[in-house]
Design a protein around this motif. Structure first.
Motif, PDB file in Angstrom:
ATOM      1  N   GLY A 719      28.421  72.753 -30.891  1.00 47.49           N
ATOM      2  CA  GLY A 719      28.679  73.629 -30.291  1.00 47.49           C
ATOM      3  C   GLY A 719      29.945  74.457 -30.070  1.00 47.49           C
ATOM      4  O   GLY A 719      30.670  74.669 -31.266  1.00 47.49           O
ATOM      5  N   GLN A 720      29.792  75.859 -29.464  1.00 45.65           N
ATOM      6  CA  GLN A 720      30.800  77.036 -29.509  1.00 45.65           C
ATOM      7  C   GLN A 720      32.172  76.987 -27.904  1.00 45.65           C
ATOM      8  O   GLN A 720      31.331  76.612 -26.894  1.00 45.65           O
ATOM      9  N   LEU A 721      33.033  77.579 -28.255  1.00 43.32           N
ATOM     10  CA  LEU A 721      34.205  76.874 -27.287  1.00 43.32           C
ATOM     11  C   LEU A 721      35.152  77.946 -27.324  1.00 43.32           C
ATOM     12  O   LEU A 721      35.619  77.899 -26.071  1.00 43.32           O
ATOM     13  N   SER A 729      26.882  68.443 -23.991  1.00 43.68           N
ATOM     14  CA  SER A 729      27.445  67.682 -23.109  1.00 43.68           C
ATOM     15  C   SER A 729      26.348  67.307 -22.622  1.00 43.68           C
ATOM     16  O   SER A 729      25.465  66.551 -23.749  1.00 43.68           O
ATOM     17  N   LEU A 730      26.482  65.887 -21.717  1.00 46.83           N
ATOM     18  CA  LEU A 730      26.036  65.161 -21.346  1.00 46.83           C
ATOM     19  C   LEU A 730      25.408  64.720 -19.311  1.00 46.83           C
ATOM     20  O   LEU A 730      26.962  65.340 -18.782  1.00 46.83           O
ATOM     21  N   THR A 731      25.111  64.503 -18.971  1.00 43.50           N
ATOM     22  CA  THR A 731      25.059  63.919 -18.071  1.00 43.50           C
ATOM     23  C   THR A 731      24.722  62.546 -17.898  1.00 43.50           C
ATOM     24  O   THR A 731      23.970  61.969 -18.342  1.00 43.50           O
ATOM     25  N   PHE A 732      24.499  62.125 -16.749  1.00 44.52           N
ATOM     26  CA  PHE A 732      24.630  60.358 -16.004  1.00 44.52           C
ATOM     27  C   PHE A 732      24.883  59.958 -14.177  1.00 44.52           C
ATOM     28  O   PHE A 732      25.462  61.197 -13.960  1.00 44.52           O
ATOM     29  N   ILE A 745      32.943  70.243 -21.988  1.00 45.11           N
ATOM     30  CA  ILE A 745      33.915  70.934 -22.296  1.00 45.11           C
ATOM     31  C   ILE A 745      34.500  72.176 -22.944  1.00 45.11           C
ATOM     32  O   ILE A 745      33.832  73.245 -22.786  1.00 45.11           O
ATOM     33  N   ASP A 746      35.470  72.326 -22.931  1.00 43.80           N
ATOM     34  CA  ASP A 746      36.243  74.171 -23.679  1.00 43.80           C
ATOM     35  C   ASP A 746      37.138  73.721 -24.490  1.00 43.80           C
ATOM     36  O   ASP A 746      37.464  72.700 -25.196  1.00 43.80           O
ATOM     37  N   SER A 749      39.773  70.553 -23.450  1.00 44.80           N
ATOM     38  CA  SER A 749      39.763  69.758 -23.089  1.00 44.80           C
ATOM     39  C   SER A 749      38.433  69.044 -22.603  1.00 44.80           C
ATOM     40  O   SER A 749      38.018  70.406 -22.719  1.00 44.80           O
ATOM     41  N   ILE A 750      38.343  67.967 -21.995  1.00 46.46           N
ATOM     42  CA  ILE A 750      37.444  67.274 -21.502  1.00 46.46           C
ATOM     43  C   ILE A 750      37.597  67.323 -20.340  1.00 46.46           C
ATOM     44  O   ILE A 750      38.478  66.398 -19.900  1.00 46.46           O
ATOM     45  N   LYS A 751      36.207  67.300 -19.119  1.00 47.47           N
ATOM     46  CA  LYS A 751      36.746  66.928 -17.919  1.00 47.47           C
ATOM     47  C   LYS A 751      35.671  66.080 -17.987  1.00 47.47           C
ATOM     48  O   LYS A 751      34.494  66.578 -17.950  1.00 47.47           O
TER      49      LYS A 751
END
Length: 840
Positions: A719-721, A729-732, A745-746, A749-751
């Protein structure tokens, strides 16, 4: 009726033993040759507890003049001021009579109370068969009313609200207590004497603290009886001689949160307080709520002989639990921090023997339990069979500390190393000397190319931990300066000493390193720095000496206040001799088998159970008990044959769910090839063999219902950041939009994010440079109360799920795609190769 006091009052005279008293009708008791004993009733004391008896007691004690005895008959006497015990024997009938009712009770409720103000101030003689009862009922569920949590976390005496003392011992004391009891008081027995000898027989010392050793004269004897408190049985400090020294025989010191607790009561002036000395002979720590012994980390115990702890745990739950409830309330100690260790023994010095003749210390079953005992420094040989060494945390071990371990314990430890899954190193690759910085002009660090040239060969035990042919680094100083050696945590930004990485705030970090070298009187220190400003230091103690052999330095059980970490370093290495290191490792929770970097690592293939773990294999992520092969898009299929040996075709899918999205363009996702129909929020579509969100709304999700909550997800995303965000991204562990985990995500970093009851938070952040319109493989492993996140097969986040998070998301069987959107991006977000596999 009491005899009215007059200036010509005659004392009652009687023998020491009541069975031989002769009582005369005029109130005079006498037996020729016996010493005098006064009856407090004849001085106007009120045994009915209606009138103040303070002056009557003072007059009676004054009359005794350190020559005679004072008898206090059964009754309840109100005392409003401290009494100086100036009699040879102060005796009552008993603390209790007639099945725990009646008895001789002094009810202490001072008119002008001050902290540690005693009801009885004693220096010599005998006190027996008396109860001292205070005015405050200290209840364990409401303990926070009398203890300040901030100061409690700092181990400071000032945590306690001011309160009174039943009996205080001062000066050059020579005292004996027999069958004395205390209740509803801040301190039952205050030991504040610098010389003398104090003996307690068959007494029950209770209060907020049963006994407080403020000035330790090392000459105390306790025989039988009980010492317990709403907070602790025995409170010891750092002022005066500090610590506790004496002999205990068959004394019960449990049924409290802490059996023995050490606090800082001198403002922190003393940097080397005494811990424990003497003999604890069947000092029983039954049903402890938090720990049997809690000494300060810098307190040293020498000349200590413990033949057993008689130890057992209370429930770790204070409110609503079952059984014995002696745990601290959650307001003072959160549930996930309770019962970490059964004892904290500070520094163990010379001549220490801890045997297991009665129940040894053991690890609790509480969620936050770490081990049986925490030893901050083990500097000399010691017998430690009573602390359950296999469950112990020894933060700093100097020399071959426990030489008395039996062969079975050693073999069990080595077998554990062999069978444990390897750890994940939170440091940058420690085998690469370029990641280390060595200070001192001209000082160097290099790999030892030929291990046979090491001045001290690696032992078999070290090789079992770090591999048969480990990377050993040699640090050569410049001959003048003592070099420091530093390496950064993975994910930190900037140069050394800068840019902390955010890790899990709820988990400890542990370190381990093997080190060899040095000259006489060398002293190194290994530590971890962190905090937002880099001003927090974990494990700041010396590990030095002239190492003629390899030594393993270990630190366990600490964390920074904010979960931010910068680097691991070794300070003050020798200036004129080389030092060798290997196996540097920083991990979550506890010391783990060695890995040089961010992947589970084996130098050679190692058979564990029925699975061959190979070099750089990322854990046992997939819980398959049959051979599995993967398609070009990473879809797992089971390899199966029939009885003739022919391959069964087509191969069955081995995972839980998958969708490559390789199908004709469509205005919906439809159903996955395995895993059922997609449940969506917003509009989703198939575009050029990829999944796309067409409503373009932040937080839109597409999920599959999985058969359980433990699984491993992998998916390719892009994607674009920059210049706006539109990122796949993902959900779980998703129950619904209000209770879920997801990744954000930016560009840098990933959070890991979570939402509980629609309240969002970010437990962890990992620094990583992402690029626009570039595919990245995200992997999320959910196993019990643990979530791990990988980016391109490199671990980024390792999170321990909190009680609050687990309550909200622990039943979440939904997982899938999640859109991140903000600003005005121009690049599309896309998902492909979504795969869910079992995690066993």
């Amino acid at each position: 009726m009491p005899v009215r006091r007059t200036s010509r009052l005659r004392p009652i005279v009687c023998t020491f033993a009541r069975c031989s008293e002769t009582v005369h009708t005029d109130g005079l008791c006498s037996d020729r040759g016996e010493e005098l004993e006064y009856n407090v009733l004849h001085f106007g004391a009120d045994p009915d507890g209606i009138n103040d008896s303070t002056n009557a007691f003072k007059q009676a004690l004054l009359a005794c003049d350190n020559k005679h005895n004072l008898y206090v008959p059964t009754g309840r006497y109100i005392i409003k001021d401290s009494l100086d015990v100036t009699c040879r024997v102060l005796r009552g009938d008993a603390p209790f009579v007639d099945s725990s009712s009646g008895g001789t009770t002094l009810y202490f409720s001072p008119t002008s109370p001050t902290d540690l103000m005693p009801c009885l101030r004693a220096g010599s003689g005998i006190i027996r068969d008396i109860m001292v009862w205070g005015a405050t009922s200290y209840s364990l569920p409401n303990l926070a009313n009398w203890i300040d949590k901030t100061l409690f976390d700092q181990d400071r005496y000032e945590m306690f609200v001011a309160g009174q003392v039943a009996i205080g011992v001062y000066g050059g004391a020579t005292l004996t207590f027999e069958n004395v009891r205390t209740r509803n008081i801040k301190v039952g027995l205050l030991l504040n004497n610098n010389v003398g000898h104090v003996t307690s027989r068959d007494c029950t010392w209770s209060g907020l603290a049963g006994v407080y050793v403020k000035t330790n004269n090392y000459d105390y004897t306790f025989e039988r009886g009980n010492i317990n408190g709403t907070f602790c049985g025995i409170l010891i400090g750092t002022s005066g001689n500090s610590g506790l020294g004496g002999a205990f025989w068959n004394v019960h010191a449990g049924f409290s949160p802490y059996g023995i607790y050490q606090c800082i009561d001198d403002g922190g002036a003393r940097i080397d307080p005494v811990g424990l000395t003497g003999s604890l002979d069947f000092l029983q720590f039954e049903v402890c709520g938090e720990a049997a012994i809690k000494l300060l980390n810098n307190a040293t115990s020498n000349g200590l002989d413990i033949n057993g702890f008689g130890f057992s745990w209370a429930s770790h739950i204070q409110s609503g639990g079952t059984g014995w409830l002696f745990a601290l309330p959650d307001t003072l100690k959160p549930l996930n921090e309770k019962q970490k260790y059964a004892a904290y023994l500070g520094k163990i010095g010379a001549n220490v023997r801890i045997e297991s003749y009665s129940a040894a210390l053991k690890k609790s079953g509480a969620p936050g339990a770490i081990g049986s005992v925490y030893i901050h420094q083990l500097a000399n040989s010691a017998i430690l069979s009573g602390v359950n060494v296999s469950q112990a945390t020894i933060a700093n071990r100097i020399d071959e500390a426990y030489t008395t371990l039996d062969l079975k314990t050693v073999l069990d430890e080595r077998q554990h190393r062999r069978n444990s899954p390897p750890g994940l190193n939170l440091l940058q690759n420690v085998n690469d000397p370029a990641n280390w910085k060595v200070s001192g002009t001209g000082a160097t660090i290099e790999v030892v190319s030929d291990l046979s040239t090491l001045p001290v060969p690696l032992s078999p035990a070290i090789k079992q931990t770090v591999g048969a042919s480990p990377v050993v680094l040699k640090i050569t100083p410049n001959g003048v300066d003592k070099p420091n050696l530093k390496i950064k945590f993975r994910g930190t930004s900037g140069s050394l000493d800068q840019g902390p990485v955010q890790l899990d705030t709820g988990r400890d970090v542990a370190y381990s390193i093997f080190i060899q070298g040095g000259l006489s009187n060398s002293s190194y220190s290994a530590r971890i720095s962190g905090g937002a400003n880099g001003d927090e230091y974990l494990y700041p103690y010396a590990i030095g000496g002239a190492f003629s052999s390899w030594v393993q330095a270990v630190g366990r059980g600490q964390r920074t206040t904010d979960g931010q970490y910068i680097q691991f370093y070794i300070a003050e290495l020798p200036a004129t001799a080389p030092t060798y290191i290997c196996g540097a490792m920083v991990t979550y929770d506890d010391v783990a088998p060695f890995s040089p970097g961010d992947k589970h690592y084996f130098e050679q293939g190692v058979l564990i159970g029925n699975e061959l773990q190979a070099d750089n294999y990322v854990g046992r992520v997939n819980g398959y008990d049959v051979p599995v092969v993967r398609s070009p898009r990473n879809i797992p299929y089971k390899v199966a044959i029939d009885d003739s040996g022919a391959l069964i075709s087509p191969l069955p899918f081995a995972g839980l769910a998958y969708d490559t999205f390789v199908r004709a363009d469509a205005s919906s996702l439809g159903s996955a090839p395995a895993g059922g129909s997609w449940t969506v929020s917003g509009a989703w579509a198939i575009v050029s063999n990829e999944a796309a969100n067409t409503s373009d709304v932040d937080g839109n999700a597409a999920t599959l219902a999985l058969p359980g909550v433990d699984y491993a997800i992998s998916c390719k995303v892009k994607g674009q950041l920059t210049g706006g965000v539109r990122m796949a991204s993902l959900t779980f562990r998703r129950v619904n939009a209000s209770n879920q985990f997801w990744l954000s995500i930016d560009a840098t970093s990933i959070k890991l994010n979570r939402r509980v009851a629609n309240t969002a938070a970010t437990p962890q952040t990992y620094l990583f440079a992402f690029t626009n319109d570039t595919y990245y493989t995200l992997k999320v492993i959910c196993k019990g109360r643990r979530i791990r996140v990988y980016v391109n097969n490199m671990i980024a986040i390792d999170h321990s799920v909190s009680d609050t998070e687990h309550a909200a998301t622990g039943t979440g069987q939904n997982a899938g795609l999640y859109l991140l959107k903000s600003g005005s991006p121009t690049i599309a977000a896309r998902w492909s190769n979504f795969i869910v596999e079992p995690n066993a």
